[in-house]
Design a protein around this motif. Sequence first.
Motif, PDB file in Angstrom:
ATOM      1  N   ARG A  51      25.164  45.436  37.576  1.00  0.00           N
ATOM      2  CA  ARG A  51      25.253  46.901  37.530  1.00  0.00           C
ATOM      3  C   ARG A  51      25.912  47.447  38.790  1.00  0.00           C
ATOM      4  NH1 ARG A  51      21.872  51.100  39.354  1.00  0.00           N
ATOM      5  NH2 ARG A  51      21.793  52.946  37.995  1.00  0.00           N
ATOM      6  N   ALA A  52      25.593  46.841  39.924  1.00  0.00           N
ATOM      7  CA  ALA A  52      26.095  47.341  41.203  1.00  0.00           C
ATOM      8  C   ALA A  52      27.558  46.998  41.449  1.00  0.00           C
ATOM      9  CB  ALA A  52      25.232  46.792  42.343  1.00  0.00           C
ATOM     10  N   VAL A  53      28.017  45.850  40.930  1.00  0.00           N
ATOM     11  CA  VAL A  53      29.384  45.410  41.247  1.00  0.00           C
ATOM     12  C   VAL A  53      30.383  45.633  40.114  1.00  0.00           C
ATOM     13  CG1 VAL A  53      28.479  43.686  42.856  1.00  0.00           C
ATOM     14  CG2 VAL A  53      29.052  42.993  40.513  1.00  0.00           C
ATOM     15  N   ALA A  54      29.893  45.879  38.910  1.00  0.00           N
ATOM     16  CA  ALA A  54      30.804  46.055  37.769  1.00  0.00           C
ATOM     17  C   ALA A  54      31.834  47.155  37.986  1.00  0.00           C
ATOM     18  CB  ALA A  54      30.005  46.303  36.488  1.00  0.00           C
ATOM     19  N   PRO A  55      31.488  48.274  38.615  1.00  0.00           N
ATOM     20  CA  PRO A  55      32.513  49.312  38.809  1.00  0.00           C
ATOM     21  C   PRO A  55      33.752  48.831  39.550  1.00  0.00           C
ATOM     22  CG  PRO A  55      30.338  50.245  39.176  1.00  0.00           C
ATOM     23  CD  PRO A  55      30.147  48.761  39.032  1.00  0.00           C
ATOM     24  N   MET A  56      33.591  47.879  40.478  1.00  0.00           N
ATOM     25  CA  MET A  56      34.763  47.337  41.172  1.00  0.00           C
ATOM     26  C   MET A  56      35.653  46.588  40.199  1.00  0.00           C
ATOM     27  SD  MET A  56      33.550  45.930  44.907  1.00  0.00           S
ATOM     28  CE  MET A  56      32.027  45.179  44.345  1.00  0.00           C
ATOM     29  N   MET A  57      35.054  45.808  39.312  1.00  0.00           N
ATOM     30  CA  MET A  57      35.819  45.053  38.333  1.00  0.00           C
ATOM     31  C   MET A  57      36.496  45.988  37.332  1.00  0.00           C
ATOM     32  SD  MET A  57      33.200  41.893  37.569  1.00  0.00           S
ATOM     33  CE  MET A  57      32.725  40.722  38.842  1.00  0.00           C
ATOM     34  N   VAL A  58      35.757  47.002  36.905  1.00  0.00           N
ATOM     35  CA  VAL A  58      36.308  47.967  35.953  1.00  0.00           C
ATOM     36  C   VAL A  58      37.512  48.671  36.572  1.00  0.00           C
ATOM     37  CG1 VAL A  58      35.827  50.160  34.786  1.00  0.00           C
ATOM     38  CG2 VAL A  58      34.161  48.283  34.680  1.00  0.00           C
ATOM     39  N   SER A  59      37.382  49.051  37.841  1.00  0.00           N
ATOM     40  CA  SER A  59      38.482  49.729  38.521  1.00  0.00           C
ATOM     41  C   SER A  59      39.714  48.833  38.649  1.00  0.00           C
ATOM     42  CB  SER A  59      38.028  50.183  39.907  1.00  0.00           C
ATOM     43  OG  SER A  59      39.073  50.804  40.618  1.00  0.00           O
ATOM     44  N   ALA A  60      39.465  47.535  38.915  1.00  0.00           N
ATOM     45  CA  ALA A  60      40.575  46.585  39.075  1.00  0.00           C
ATOM     46  C   ALA A  60      41.140  46.124  37.736  1.00  0.00           C
ATOM     47  CB  ALA A  60      40.103  45.380  39.882  1.00  0.00           C
ATOM     48  N   ARG A  61      40.388  46.396  36.662  1.00  0.00           N
ATOM     49  CA  ARG A  61      40.754  45.946  35.321  1.00  0.00           C
ATOM     50  C   ARG A  61      40.873  44.427  35.247  1.00  0.00           C
ATOM     51  NH1 ARG A  61      41.302  49.082  31.423  1.00  0.00           N
ATOM     52  NH2 ARG A  61      42.435  47.496  30.198  1.00  0.00           N
ATOM     53  N   ARG A  62      40.037  43.748  35.990  1.00  0.00           N
ATOM     54  CA  ARG A  62      39.906  42.310  35.861  1.00  0.00           C
ATOM     55  C   ARG A  62      38.611  41.875  36.538  1.00  0.00           C
ATOM     56  NH1 ARG A  62      43.511  37.023  37.670  1.00  0.00           N
ATOM     57  NH2 ARG A  62      42.617  35.675  36.079  1.00  0.00           N
ATOM     58  N   GLY A  63      37.923  40.926  35.906  1.00  0.00           N
ATOM     59  CA  GLY A  63      36.696  40.416  36.499  1.00  0.00           C
ATOM     60  C   GLY A  63      36.013  39.446  35.552  1.00  0.00           C
ATOM     61  N   LEU A  64      35.040  38.721  36.079  1.00  0.00           N
ATOM     62  CA  LEU A  64      34.289  37.736  35.299  1.00  0.00           C
ATOM     63  C   LEU A  64      32.849  37.719  35.776  1.00  0.00           C
ATOM     64  CD1 LEU A  64      33.916  35.298  33.383  1.00  0.00           C
ATOM     65  CD2 LEU A  64      34.792  33.839  35.232  1.00  0.00           C
ATOM     66  N   ILE A  65      31.924  37.937  34.865  1.00  0.00           N
ATOM     67  CA  ILE A  65      30.492  37.820  35.138  1.00  0.00           C
ATOM     68  C   ILE A  65      29.973  36.613  34.384  1.00  0.00           C
ATOM     69  CG2 ILE A  65      28.231  38.907  34.852  1.00  0.00           C
ATOM     70  CD1 ILE A  65      29.653  41.627  35.045  1.00  0.00           C
ATOM     71  N   VAL A  66      29.323  35.712  35.107  1.00  0.00           N
ATOM     72  CA  VAL A  66      28.784  34.481  34.519  1.00  0.00           C
ATOM     73  C   VAL A  66      27.275  34.463  34.709  1.00  0.00           C
ATOM     74  CG1 VAL A  66      28.785  31.958  34.578  1.00  0.00           C
ATOM     75  CG2 VAL A  66      30.905  33.223  35.068  1.00  0.00           C
ATOM     76  N   ASN A  67      26.534  34.401  33.615  1.00  0.00           N
ATOM     77  CA  ASN A  67      25.089  34.185  33.671  1.00  0.00           C
ATOM     78  C   ASN A  67      24.823  32.699  33.457  1.00  0.00           C
ATOM     79  OD1 ASN A  67      24.619  36.890  34.018  1.00  0.00           O
ATOM     80  ND2 ASN A  67      23.742  37.246  31.991  1.00  0.00           N
ATOM     81  N   ILE A  68      24.214  32.050  34.443  1.00  0.00           N
ATOM     82  CA  ILE A  68      23.847  30.645  34.269  1.00  0.00           C
ATOM     83  C   ILE A  68      22.611  30.588  33.379  1.00  0.00           C
ATOM     84  CG2 ILE A  68      23.160  28.518  35.409  1.00  0.00           C
ATOM     85  CD1 ILE A  68      26.049  29.372  35.970  1.00  0.00           C
ATOM     86  N   SER A  69      22.731  29.924  32.245  1.00  0.00           N
ATOM     87  CA  SER A  69      21.642  29.878  31.279  1.00  0.00           C
ATOM     88  C   SER A  69      21.402  28.425  30.862  1.00  0.00           C
ATOM     89  CB  SER A  69      21.974  30.771  30.084  1.00  0.00           C
ATOM     90  OG  SER A  69      20.867  30.925  29.232  1.00  0.00           O
ATOM     91  N   PHE A  70      20.740  28.232  29.727  1.00  0.00           N
ATOM     92  CA  PHE A  70      20.442  26.861  29.300  1.00  0.00           C
ATOM     93  C   PHE A  70      20.027  26.856  27.839  1.00  0.00           C
ATOM     94  CE2 PHE A  70      18.127  22.702  29.582  1.00  0.00           C
ATOM     95  CZ  PHE A  70      19.240  21.952  29.923  1.00  0.00           C
ATOM     96  N   TRP A  71      19.957  25.632  27.283  1.00  0.00           N
ATOM     97  CA  TRP A  71      19.660  25.454  25.857  1.00  0.00           C
ATOM     98  C   TRP A  71      18.287  25.973  25.451  1.00  0.00           C
ATOM     99  CZ3 TRP A  71      23.396  24.561  22.649  1.00  0.00           C
ATOM    100  CH2 TRP A  71      24.547  23.884  23.091  1.00  0.00           C
ATOM    101  N   ALA A  72      17.402  26.223  26.418  1.00  0.00           N
ATOM    102  CA  ALA A  72      16.092  26.788  26.086  1.00  0.00           C
ATOM    103  C   ALA A  72      16.224  28.123  25.377  1.00  0.00           C
ATOM    104  CB  ALA A  72      15.254  26.949  27.351  1.00  0.00           C
ATOM    105  N   ALA A  73      17.383  28.767  25.494  1.00  0.00           N
ATOM    106  CA  ALA A  73      17.626  30.016  24.778  1.00  0.00           C
ATOM    107  C   ALA A  73      17.679  29.794  23.277  1.00  0.00           C
ATOM    108  CB  ALA A  73      18.939  30.640  25.251  1.00  0.00           C
ATOM    109  N   GLN A  74      17.969  28.561  22.856  1.00  0.00           N
ATOM    110  CA  GLN A  74      18.192  28.279  21.437  1.00  0.00           C
ATOM    111  C   GLN A  74      17.183  27.311  20.834  1.00  0.00           C
ATOM    112  OE1 GLN A  74      22.345  27.437  20.473  1.00  0.00           O
ATOM    113  NE2 GLN A  74      23.023  28.331  22.404  1.00  0.00           N
TER     114      GLN A  74
END
Length: 280
Positions: free
Chosen positions: A142-165
């Motif tokens: 939430r805090a850093v997304a505006p920088m990416m939106v302004s630049a019109r490029r960015g990548l957010i990665v959530n490290i997750s695992f198979w326990a989700a499934q």
Amino acid sequence: MKDVVALVTGASRGIGRGIALALLAEGATVHVTGRTLSEAKASEGGKSAGSLAGLAREAAALPGTVVLHRCDHSNDTETERVAEEIRAGNRLDILVNNAWPGYENMVENGEFTWPRPFWEQPIRRWDAMAGTALRAAFMTARAVAPMMVSARRGLIVNISFWAAQVYEGNAIYGMAKAAADKMAADFAHELRPHNVAAVSLYPGLVRTEAVLENAEYFDMSNSESPEFIGHVIAGLWRDTALMSKSGRVLVAAELGREYDIADINGYRPIPLTAADFAKS
């Protein structure tokens, strides 16, 4: 990646440390957060080694630049302070949400409480996974997304695992990882008009400090170094078709094959599936 700026949360040890080192090896400027600043502090009370200062010593030999932020992500004010310091530089290309205190205190009074049924789980485990890890991922993004939106490029990665499934021995763990996947998917939906991607990324068995301490209990034949997933994230950033992957659950080993990325020892990890974990 000398012009890339990244933030990796929870990077004093484990997967986060490996991701940071991999991005630094590729030349990026990498901001890292962690609660433990020194190795002396890390060793207190028999805790696993790993600190921001130790990471900085390793990073000194790498082409990238590391920026340390002592941060306890259970405190929103500290999370926001890190974001403010990064915003001062007016740029962030990659956010890796890795901070995860959910594995702490798995043994209580000599008993391994992790596999207890949900009605016998200590509520502090919910607080660690949902109240700290998931909240930190949301608050940081939430805090850093505006920088990416302004630049019109960015990548957010959530490290997750198979326990989700599939069921992985702890109901709270499964709910938290499923929420991390859903978070990435919904972020992706709202960020797509701004050309910013969000994904959920699954590692395999990673040779973290904790895993190596208990290596006799694991089949290490298909394990991954902590750095492997970081090099995969670098490959994902360079992917000209990145936006086609936004919103998806991705497996690091599958991307490694797609991008022709081997692990640091030359091994090419075999991608696992939900069926592999359902059998275990």
